[in-house]
Design an enzyme around this catalytic site. Structure first.
Site, PDB file in Angstrom:
ATOM      1  N   ALA A  61       0.786  -1.220   0.084  1.00 50.80           N
ATOM      2  CA  ALA A  61       0.002  -0.253  -0.124  1.00 50.80           C
ATOM      3  C   ALA A  61       0.893   1.453   0.099  1.00 50.80           C
ATOM      4  O   ALA A  61       1.920   1.355   0.436  1.00 50.80           O
ATOM      5  CB  ALA A  61      -0.749   0.079   1.130  1.00 50.80           C
ATOM      6  N   GLY A 102       0.349  -5.797  -0.014  1.00 48.28           N
ATOM      7  CA  GLY A 102      -0.538  -5.862  -1.222  1.00 48.28           C
ATOM      8  C   GLY A 102       0.315  -6.065  -2.506  1.00 48.28           C
ATOM      9  O   GLY A 102      -0.008  -6.643  -3.599  1.00 48.28           O
ATOM     10  N   GLU A 105       0.245  -9.395  -2.729  1.00 49.79           N
ATOM     11  CA  GLU A 105      -1.119 -10.190  -2.926  1.00 49.79           C
ATOM     12  C   GLU A 105      -1.352 -10.007  -4.372  1.00 49.79           C
ATOM     13  O   GLU A 105      -1.957 -10.832  -4.859  1.00 49.79           O
ATOM     14  CB  GLU A 105      -2.269  -9.479  -2.150  1.00 49.79           C
ATOM     15  CG  GLU A 105      -1.940  -9.663  -0.787  1.00 49.79           C
ATOM     16  CD  GLU A 105      -3.091  -9.122   0.362  1.00 49.79           C
ATOM     17  OE1 GLU A 105      -2.947  -7.650   0.179  1.00 49.79           O
ATOM     18  OE2 GLU A 105      -3.814  -9.451   1.028  1.00 49.79           O
ATOM     19  N   GLU A 125       1.333  -6.789   7.267  1.00 47.66           N
ATOM     20  CA  GLU A 125       0.248  -6.263   7.799  1.00 47.66           C
ATOM     21  C   GLU A 125       0.087  -6.085   9.261  1.00 47.66           C
ATOM     22  O   GLU A 125      -0.465  -5.124   9.871  1.00 47.66           O
ATOM     23  CB  GLU A 125      -0.921  -6.692   7.272  1.00 47.66           C
ATOM     24  CG  GLU A 125      -1.288  -6.142   5.692  1.00 47.66           C
ATOM     25  CD  GLU A 125      -0.333  -6.998   4.647  1.00 47.66           C
ATOM     26  OE1 GLU A 125       0.393  -7.677   4.926  1.00 47.66           O
ATOM     27  OE2 GLU A 125      -0.503  -6.798   3.309  1.00 47.66           O
TER      28      GLU A 125
END
Ligand code: NAI
Length: 690
Positions: A61, A102, A105, A125
């Site tokens: 992010a 992210g 991911e 995270e």
């Protein structure tokens, strides 16, 4: 434009391009979707490579978007992931450098992954009090063995591709190369394009036997979490990945993420992250303040602190001259350093050759002339002004002009020390914590005449040696120990009033501290504090006595090192056992002073301890000793074991509400001073420390 699109024969290449770490901000997300449809619309393109730029895939992010409306702007990361995963043409991720959160991911949504061996992948995270929110908890266990995936998801630490690829069953990487993952990914894409291979991670099965290995991890996390929610919630999600359909697990992940992202723990951890960054900036210090060159350091005094400080610099590759009063003291210090490194070698944490390289950076000396060329001196001799006077007078005479003279004193007046020299502008405090080579915190004490470039240089040095630096003004105890004195006094008063050490420790450990004040005192050893108290009693006859601690020390109970302190210990064991001797001592004390012991609830124990920190913190802030409330939080997080998921004492007070904090401080009114004026004012205004 935050992506770059190009085509090489039958392969389209989409590159994330959002320096410095390719954070997945809105423009990057939109760019991927746009470039992907372009590739899909181009008949000659048969496969797609998703890559980063400049050797970095993506760190996840975009932190700069946190809290702005862009964070939720379409396309969401979910939408990007769905588009990639459903692409009818195979997508190959080329992983280099960092691939976090992210970013990972995203890579898990592609059909194949090629990585450089040194690249690091992870889902950090939980360190921000969150769980991965874009499928990470459901996809990672499908490509790694369940235990490894669960450890990465619940612990947040990254692993190298090399380490993960060592497991022959892993399906995270199709290929691991030594260099240039992008070229290797293009080659791989050509191969799969021809065969039409397209593997979706969501369709892979999770090892159903994986559930059995999670029990032990759950027990570990439960024991360690102390109220920190994210790791255990993350583990629930890994269990879902094993037991439930992919979409059910994904929905659960989304719900958990939403719950956490709005909660106080995640806010506290984000605060901690930004507070550490803020602490490096000093208001009023011009950004172009020159930094002095520091290539050669000296440490004076090779005792407990000097040894750790010398190791800290050597660990960062900076040569250190170690000065002592005698050859014996010098030999002892150097032997301690070698022994410390040797124990790291024995544990497999350090290569034997590195030990020798580090030792070679040390120059032992008993002669001040050896300091003629050093750029920075850190004094760590006895805590005695007369000894410091002798040392600083010599340092002033022998060091070159422009050399920075720092003291590691924990209680003496840095202004007074600076005045011992003819160059007070070059003097400041660098207050390390014990053991100095392990503890992250460094208080940089800015004396009244410390020049700006000296302060800026000390901050830069702190960063080079990997310390979390906070600037403090001059006062007794600086930020950290001054507040600690209030915390300890609060603990002491509760003992007098009827609480037991074990009750107080367990209450504050329930709040999230790794160790309560009495277990901590037993670990540190009571003798040092006792010596300091005796000296202070002599200096100031009116000083309130710490009768209980003194009585304990008079009995020879110095803590773990003597097998007895506030607790009893079995020989060679560290488990604290409630002590009948201490119970008797407390009962005697209360009889003697006619104190009827009262029951104090766990909640009140925590309030008395934590709000004592907050009240002193407010005074420190008001006096300008700390530059900002968040600096105080950093001190407590990096140096005093304050639970990170509570954000530090000042942040915690804000979340409780300063009116409630002030009310409690007023009720406890330990020393008759009432609440700190700043606390009272903010409480009345409905304000916060931020
Ligand atoms: P220590 O007693 O372990 O070591 C002091 C060393 O300085 C001894 O090896 C001694 O031989 C040497 N020394 C004494 N006079 C000297 C001189 N004139 N020239 C060169 N060397 C000399 O003391 P420790 O605990 O390492 O403390 C040192 C300083 O660090 C003190 O100012 C203390 O307040 C401060 N400090 C201590 C902390 C701790 O946890 N022990 C934490 C933070 C700061």
């Amino acid at each position: 434009m935050s992506t770059q699109y190009s085509v090489a024969g039958s392969v389209a290449i989409i590159r994330l391009d959002n320096p410095p770490v390719n954070g997945l901000g809105q423009s990057v997300r939109a760019g991927i979707v746009r470039d992907l449809s372009r590739a899909l619309d181009t008949p000659d393109v048969e496969a797609i490579v998703l890559a980063g730029t400049d050797g970095v895939f993506s760190a996840g992010a975009d932190i700069r978007e946190f809290g702005t409306s862009n964070a939720g702007a379409e396309p969401s990361l979910h939408a990007v992931i769905e588009a990639l995963e459903d692409s009818p043409k195979p997508v190959v991720a080329a992983i280099e450098g960092t691939c976090f959160g992210g970013g990972l991911e995203l890579a898990l949504a592609t059909h194949h992954r090629v990585a450089t061996a040194a690249s690091r992948v992870g889902l950090p995270e939980v360190k921000l009090g969150l769980v991965p929110g874009a499928g990470g908890t459901q996809r990672l266990p499908r490509v790694l063995d369940v235990r490894t995936a669960a450890e990465m998801i619940t612990g947040g630490a990254p692993r190298t591709a090399r380490a993960l690829a060592a497991d022959p069953r892993q399906r995270l990487f199709d290929r691991v190369v030594e260099a240039d993952a992008v070229a290797a990914a293009i080659e791989f894409a050509r191969e799969v394009a021809g065969r039409g291979v397209r593997t979706r991670v969501r369709d892979l099965a999770v090892d159903p036997g994986g559930a059995t290995v999670l029990g032990a991890l759950r027990a570990q996390l439960t024991a360690r979490s102390r109220g920190f929610a994210a790791p255990l919630l993350a583990l629930d999600l890994v269990e879902k990945a094993i037991a439930a359909l992919f979409d059910v697990g994904l929905a659960a992940e989304g719900a958990a993420f939403r719950e956490l992202v709005g909660g106080v723990q995640s806010a506290a951890l984000r605060h901690a992250f930004f507070a550490e960054r803020a602490a490096r900036r000093v208001p009023g210090l011009a950004p172009d303040t020159p930094i002095r060159d520091v290539r050669q350091v000296a440490v004076v005094g090779a005792g407990t602190m000097g040894v750790g400080i010398a190791m800290t610099f050597v660990d960062a590759g900076i040569p250190v001259t170690v000065l002592e009063t005698s050859q014996e003291a010098l030999d002892r210090g150097l032997a301690t350093i070698r022994r410390n490194y040797q124990s790291q070698v024995d544990k497999g944490k350090l290569a034997a050759i590195v030990l020798e390289q580090r030792m070679a950076l040390l120059t032992p000396s008993v002669d001040y002339a050896a300091l003629a060329d050093v750029d920075l001196v850190i004094e760590a001799v006895f805590e005695d002004m007369e000894v410091k006077r002798a040392v600083f007078t010599r340092l002033d005479a022998v060091t070159k002009p422009g050399a920075i003279l720092a003291t590691n004193t924990s209680t003496l007046d840095v202004d007074q020390i600076a005045a011992l020299t003819g160059r007070p502008g070059d003097v400041l405090g660098m207050h390390f914590f014990s053991p100095a080579n392990v503890m992250a915190l460094l208080e940089i004490v800015r004396a009244g005449r410390t020049s700006d470039d000296v302060l800026a240089t000390a901050l830069a040095v702190a960063q080079r040696i990997g310390k979390t630096a906070v600037v403090s003004g001059v006062c007794d105890g600086f930020i950290g120990n001054r507040m600690l004195a209030r915390y300890r006094r609060a603990a002491q008063l509760m003992l007098e009033a009827g609480a037991t050490p074990e009750r107080i420790d367990s209450a504050i450990e329930g709040f999230g501290y790794a160790m309560g004040p009495f277990r901590m005192a037993d670990l540190a050893g009571g003798d040092i504090g006792w010596a300091v108290r005796k000296r202070r009693y002599a200096e100031d006859p009116d000083m309130p006595r710490d009768v209980l601690s003194d009585t304990l020390c008079e009995m020879g109970r110095f803590g773990q090192k003597t097998g007895a302190g506030w607790y009893d210990y079995e020989p060679g064991r560290r488990a604290a056992i409630p002590s009948p001797v201490v119970a008797e001592m407390l009962a005697d004390f209360r009889r003697q002073w006619d104190i009827r012991s009262v029951e104090i609830s766990d909640e009140e124990i925590v309030q008395r301890l934590v709000f004592a920190l907050v009240d002193e913190g407010a005074r420190i802030l008001d006096e300008g000793i700390a530059l900002r409330a968040s600096d105080i939080d950093v001190v407590y997080l990096a140096g005093y074991g304050f639970p990170r998921h509570r954000g530090g004492p000042m942040f915690h007070a804000d979340t409780v509400g300063l009116d409630r904090v002030e009310d409690a401080v007023r009720r406890f009114d330990v020393d008759g001073r009432g609440p700190a004026p700043l606390l009272a004012r903010l409480a009345a205004e409905g304000g916060t420390f931020r």
